[in-house]
Design a protein around this motif. Structure first.
Motif, PDB file in Angstrom:
ATOM      1  N   LYS A 132       8.884   9.273   7.517  1.00  0.00           N
ATOM      2  CA  LYS A 132       7.805  10.085   6.971  1.00  0.00           C
ATOM      3  C   LYS A 132       8.287  10.774   5.695  1.00  0.00           C
ATOM      4  N   GLN A 133       9.527  11.239   5.721  1.00  0.00           N
ATOM      5  CA  GLN A 133      10.109  11.890   4.534  1.00  0.00           C
ATOM      6  C   GLN A 133      10.238  10.889   3.389  1.00  0.00           C
ATOM      7  N   ASP A 157      13.121  10.537  18.093  1.00  0.00           N
ATOM      8  CA  ASP A 157      12.084  10.511  17.066  1.00  0.00           C
ATOM      9  C   ASP A 157      12.601  10.677  15.632  1.00  0.00           C
ATOM     10  N   TRP A 158      13.925  10.788  15.459  1.00  0.00           N
ATOM     11  CA  TRP A 158      14.423  10.980  14.098  1.00  0.00           C
ATOM     12  C   TRP A 158      14.042   9.840  13.144  1.00  0.00           C
ATOM     13  N   GLU A 191       4.472   9.504  15.955  1.00  0.00           N
ATOM     14  CA  GLU A 191       5.251  10.458  16.740  1.00  0.00           C
ATOM     15  C   GLU A 191       4.553  10.780  18.068  1.00  0.00           C
ATOM     16  N   ASP A 238       2.663  10.870  11.847  1.00  0.00           N
ATOM     17  CA  ASP A 238       2.349  11.853  12.886  1.00  0.00           C
ATOM     18  C   ASP A 238       1.736  11.144  14.102  1.00  0.00           C
ATOM     19  N   LYS A 261      10.648  10.782  11.750  1.00  0.00           N
ATOM     20  CA  LYS A 261      10.717  11.923  10.821  1.00  0.00           C
ATOM     21  C   LYS A 261      11.327  11.509   9.482  1.00  0.00           C
ATOM     22  N   GLU A 262      12.379  10.700   9.531  1.00  0.00           N
ATOM     23  CA  GLU A 262      13.043  10.266   8.294  1.00  0.00           C
ATOM     24  C   GLU A 262      12.148   9.336   7.473  1.00  0.00           C
TER      25      GLU A 262
END
Length: 187
Positions: A179-180, A172-173, A90, A87, A176-177
């Motif tokens: 982080k997943q 930003d993908w 990001e 986060d 996000k990926e």
């Protein structure tokens, strides 16, 4: 202006220029001009461009480590604090001045045998891994002490990959990926 204020102005100016334009593309004269100082003033504080680079790296890292720690520990205890590093990334990515990782940018521009700058960058990366280890230790009950360092390194690699790829794609993908992915490995 006080000695320390001048030195800080030089470091902040060099930091902005090195991060924006790169170490090799930023000349001493540009730093002098942008800082609004005389050449003698710069050399009263720093003996070489390499010394300025070390100050830049330390300046960036001190802020980064403190900001990440403050941000992550402000989140609810548990997995949320570990995942908060993404986060934080990001938010960093969304900053208008985001230009990737200052360490990787710098190490890619220095000669392989520049052990002084390389050692500083390695030290900074180790301090980030240590911060991640601390987050794991303080927030993940199911991780054994012997696993902490390996897990911290895995999360660090995810983070570093997200920095590089978000900078490359200007999206930003990757953050996000990763982080997943991190969420899956700490479950």
């Amino acid at each position: 202006m006080k000695h320390s204020e001048l030195k800080n102005r030089i470091i902040e100016t060099a930091s902005f220029l090195f991060y924006k334009n790169g170490y090799n593309s930023t000349g001493i004269n540009e730093i002098i001009s942008e800082a609004g100082i005389a050449k003698a003033t710069l050399y009263n504080h720093f003996k070489s461009k390499e010394e300025i680079c070390l100050a830049y790296l330390k300046f960036k890292n001190t802020s980064f480590i403190q900001d990440v720690e403050d941000f992550t520990t402000s989140k609810p205890k548990g997995k949320a604090q570990v995942l908060a590093i993404f986060d934080f990334l990001e938010l960093f990515f969304r900053d208008k001045d985001f230009n990737g990782c200052w360490c990787i940018k710098t190490v890619s521009e220095i000669p392989k045998d520049n052990e002084i700058i390389r050692a500083e960058i390695q030290s900074q990366k180790h301090s980030f891994i240590d911060l991640i280890s601390k987050l794991i230790t303080n927030n993940l009950e199911n991780v054994k002490e012997a696993q902490v360092k390996s897990l911290a390194r895995q999360i660090y690699l995810l983070y570093e990959g997200a920095v590089g790829e978000s900078h490359l794609h200007q999206e930003d993908w990757p953050i996000k990926e990763t982080k997943q992915l991190c969420s899956q490995i700490i479950s």
